[in-house]
Scaffold this active site. Structure first.
Site, PDB file in Angstrom:
ATOM      1  N   GLU A  55       0.820  -1.210   0.000  1.00  0.00           N
ATOM      2  CA  GLU A  55       0.000   0.000   0.000  1.00  0.00           C
ATOM      3  C   GLU A  55       0.855   1.262   0.000  1.00  0.00           C
ATOM      4  OE1 GLU A  55      -4.062  -1.442   2.083  1.00  0.00           O
ATOM      5  OE2 GLU A  55      -2.463  -1.044   3.483  1.00  0.00           O
ATOM      6  N   CYS A  71       3.372   8.355   1.766  1.00  0.00           N
ATOM      7  CA  CYS A  71       3.917   7.317   2.639  1.00  0.00           C
ATOM      8  C   CYS A  71       4.166   6.089   1.763  1.00  0.00           C
ATOM      9  CB  CYS A  71       2.896   7.046   3.750  1.00  0.00           C
ATOM     10  SG  CYS A  71       3.402   5.787   4.907  1.00  0.00           S
ATOM     11  N   CYS A 105       6.196  -7.513   6.389  1.00  0.00           N
ATOM     12  CA  CYS A 105       7.292  -7.055   7.245  1.00  0.00           C
ATOM     13  C   CYS A 105       7.747  -8.210   8.117  1.00  0.00           C
ATOM     14  CB  CYS A 105       6.802  -5.902   8.124  1.00  0.00           C
ATOM     15  SG  CYS A 105       8.134  -5.056   8.995  1.00  0.00           S
ATOM     16  N   CYS A 120       6.180  -6.259  15.125  1.00  0.00           N
ATOM     17  CA  CYS A 120       5.894  -5.344  16.234  1.00  0.00           C
ATOM     18  C   CYS A 120       4.463  -5.622  16.698  1.00  0.00           C
ATOM     19  CB  CYS A 120       6.053  -3.890  15.789  1.00  0.00           C
ATOM     20  SG  CYS A 120       7.733  -3.525  15.265  1.00  0.00           S
ATOM     21  N   CYS A 167       1.410  -3.359  15.553  1.00  0.00           N
ATOM     22  CA  CYS A 167       1.334  -2.946  14.147  1.00  0.00           C
ATOM     23  C   CYS A 167       0.637  -4.007  13.315  1.00  0.00           C
ATOM     24  CB  CYS A 167       2.750  -2.706  13.609  1.00  0.00           C
ATOM     25  SG  CYS A 167       2.754  -2.213  11.871  1.00  0.00           S
ATOM     26  N   SER A 175      11.349   4.543  15.316  1.00  0.00           N
ATOM     27  CA  SER A 175      10.145   4.049  16.001  1.00  0.00           C
ATOM     28  C   SER A 175      10.566   3.554  17.378  1.00  0.00           C
ATOM     29  CB  SER A 175       9.511   2.918  15.187  1.00  0.00           C
ATOM     30  OG  SER A 175       9.043   3.431  13.970  1.00  0.00           O
ATOM     31  N   LEU A 176      10.542   4.453  18.354  1.00  0.00           N
ATOM     32  CA  LEU A 176      11.077   4.116  19.678  1.00  0.00           C
ATOM     33  C   LEU A 176      10.028   3.389  20.541  1.00  0.00           C
ATOM     34  CD1 LEU A 176      13.657   4.381  21.392  1.00  0.00           C
ATOM     35  CD2 LEU A 176      12.669   6.458  22.364  1.00  0.00           C
ATOM     36  N   CYS A 225      -1.129   5.180  10.440  1.00  0.00           N
ATOM     37  CA  CYS A 225       0.082   4.462  10.858  1.00  0.00           C
ATOM     38  C   CYS A 225      -0.276   3.095  11.411  1.00  0.00           C
ATOM     39  CB  CYS A 225       0.801   5.188  11.997  1.00  0.00           C
ATOM     40  SG  CYS A 225       1.468   6.751  11.548  1.00  0.00           S
TER      41      CYS A 225
HETATM   42  N1  SAH Z   1       9.523  -0.379   9.862  1.00  0.00           N
HETATM   43  C1  SAH Z   1       9.656   1.056   9.857  1.00  0.00           C
HETATM   44  C2  SAH Z   1       8.702   1.721   8.907  1.00  0.00           C
HETATM   45  C3  SAH Z   1       7.234   1.641   9.256  1.00  0.00           C
HETATM   46  S1  SAH Z   1       6.747   3.194   9.824  1.00  0.00           S
HETATM   47  C4  SAH Z   1       9.480   1.554  11.283  1.00  0.00           C
HETATM   48  O1  SAH Z   1       9.121   0.765  12.141  1.00  0.00           O
HETATM   49  O2  SAH Z   1       9.753   2.721  11.552  1.00  0.00           O
HETATM   50  C5  SAH Z   1       5.210   2.950  10.527  1.00  0.00           C
HETATM   51  C6  SAH Z   1       5.067   3.720  11.818  1.00  0.00           C
HETATM   52  O3  SAH Z   1       3.749   3.519  12.350  1.00  0.00           O
HETATM   53  C7  SAH Z   1       6.047   3.247  12.849  1.00  0.00           C
HETATM   54  O4  SAH Z   1       6.477   4.288  13.682  1.00  0.00           O
HETATM   55  C8  SAH Z   1       5.168   2.307  13.622  1.00  0.00           C
HETATM   56  O5  SAH Z   1       5.726   2.013  14.856  1.00  0.00           O
HETATM   57  C9  SAH Z   1       3.876   3.071  13.686  1.00  0.00           C
HETATM   58  N2  SAH Z   1       2.726   2.223  14.004  1.00  0.00           N
HETATM   59  C10 SAH Z   1       2.599   0.910  13.740  1.00  0.00           C
HETATM   60  N3  SAH Z   1       1.411   0.454  14.174  1.00  0.00           N
HETATM   61  C11 SAH Z   1       0.763   1.493  14.700  1.00  0.00           C
HETATM   62  C12 SAH Z   1      -0.542   1.650  15.264  1.00  0.00           C
HETATM   63  N4  SAH Z   1      -1.377   0.638  15.331  1.00  0.00           N
HETATM   64  N5  SAH Z   1      -0.889   2.882  15.690  1.00  0.00           N
HETATM   65  C13 SAH Z   1      -0.043   3.921  15.560  1.00  0.00           C
HETATM   66  N6  SAH Z   1       1.180   3.828  15.028  1.00  0.00           N
HETATM   67  C14 SAH Z   1       1.586   2.636  14.603  1.00  0.00           C
END
Ligand code: SAH
Length: 397
Positions: free
Chosen positions: A116, A129, A136, A140, A143, A245-246, A365
């Protein structure tokens, strides 16, 4: 989550022209690679370099897909080019528009796999984006994309193709200097860009090239869950903005939320961030922090975050958790989020709370997920056998 879908039928992107069987895709190649292909197709070495530059202009500045419109090239050359080459786009099997203007394309690549891309418009600009992988590997916990198995990396053509498709749909050809609605790129779609760095790097260099799409490195942000050994290379090779993404300030919690943390724990990650080139108050690393009720959202967490970021030019993006079916978490309350933000802000860091965009079309996100699943070799062989049998039946009929 209740807003109705608004499919944008009128502006549906064209499906890609039927692929020219056996034609070589020019999208995603460097100028030197284009020149080499031209030589293979019979062009002289001398002419190839100039032709490659002309093609570059037509493809990336004007958005041309059809050789017949490339009028600075001789007619017989245009004909020869169309026999050997093509300039494609990913197909878009869905094109959804949110009530807030966010637009999501479900891309379909030549092999049928899907990913997407999401356009997030603001008043006078907009970010795309972009996905780097189908699925992936990171799993996480919060996510949605993490629940998919990785199918494969996207190629440079498939990554840059997302930008081209969005440009087509936004009608931004030839590349406008000002007032672009596709002004920024965030590598925050599906996948971990630092696990597909060669292809991401090649695609972003094309996107940044001054004679083509020309989006500057200052308007590109690459987001990573923290693949520490690749952060230095990303800085040296691309020098784009970095987002991390901390999501947690303690290793025991981050180990669960972002399992990659077990390999590259917080201290190592922050040490790599501190060394990222060109950091200053004008150029900060963005730390993304998803707000999860009862998990990572206390005032003590906020204070620990401030302590950890000491010495790193940083800003913090607080992302209210975006729900998805079956998600094991809930979003923190507005009060909790605001309180967290205030602590970080009072310590001198910008800490905006991100307004979720495109939730009604599952484009926010962490909500991206396509139907692509990992298939076993046996599945693929079975599918091939079924296709072959269908073909044979057709021939016999
Ligand atoms: N793998 C990379 C790129 C993906 S960015 C990374 O982790 O940075 C996607 C962003 O959305 C990341 O910061 C991720 O942590 C955040 N994200 C994932 N699931 C989410 C959710 N359910 N609600 C809000 N943010 C989320």
């Amino acid at each position: 989550m209740s807003a109705a879908l608004v499919p944008d039928i009128a502006a549906k992107p064209e499906q890609p022209a039927a692929a020219n069987a056996g034609a070589i895709e020019l999208l995603g190649l460097t100028r030197a690679e284009i020149a080499a292909k031209l030589i293979e197709a019979g062009e002289t070495e001398k002419a190839a370099k100039m032709r490659a530059n002309q093609l570059w202009h037509w493809i990336y500045y004007r958005g041309a897909r059809d050789f017949s419109v490339m009028t600075t090239l001789a007619k017989d050359l245009r004909e020869r080019l169309s026999q050997h080459f093509q300039v494609g786009r990913p197909g878009a099997s869905k094109d959804l528009k949110s009530t807030d203007g966010t637009r999501k394309w479900l891309l379909k690549f030549a092999d049928g796999e899907e990913a997407e891309a999401v356009h997030i418009p603001e008043e006078d600009r907009g970010a795309l984006c972009v996905s780097s992988q189908v699925g992936c590997t990171l799993t996480c916990r919060f996510c949605h994309t993490g629940t998919m198995k990785l199918v494969r990396n996207l190629s440079p053509a498939e990554i840059v193709g997302q930008v081209m498709l969005a440009r087509d749909c936004l009608e931004e050809w030839p590349s406008p200097k000002d007032g672009r609605m596709l002004s920024n790129i965030v590598m925050m779609g599906m996948g971990e860009p630092l696990y597909n760095f060669d292809n991401v790097s090649k695609a972003l260099k094309i996107v940044m090239d001054n004679e083509g799409i020309s989006i500057s490195k200052r308007r590109i942000t690459l987001s990573t869950a923290g693949v520490v050994p690749m952060i230095e290379r990303c800085g040296a090779e691309l020098d784009v903005n970095l987002a991390i993404s901390l999501h947690a300030v303690r290793d025991d919690i981050r180990d669960v939320l972002v399992p990659l943390n077990k390999k590259y724990p917080i201290a190592e990650l922050l040490a790599a961030c501190a060394k990222y080139p060109g950091l200053s108050n004008a150029r900060r690393i963005t730390f993304e922090y998803v707000m999860l009720k009862g998990i990572n959202d206390t005032p003590a967490d906020a204070r620990e975050l401030v302590r950890l970021l000491q010495g790193i030019p940083a800003k913090v993006n607080l992302i209210p958790f975006n729900p998805w079916p079956g998600a094991p978490y809930e979003c923190s309350s507005n009060n909790t989020i605001n309180q967290f933000s205030e602590i970080v802000f009072n310590a001198g860091y910008s800490s905006p709370v991100r307004t979720p965009r495109g939730r009604d079309i599952m484009a926010a996100c962490g909500q991206l997920k396509s139907a692509s699943v990992k298939r076993s070799k046996a599945d693929i062989l079975r599918e091939q056998a079924a296709k072959q049998a269908a073909l044979e039946a057709e021939v016999q009929a």
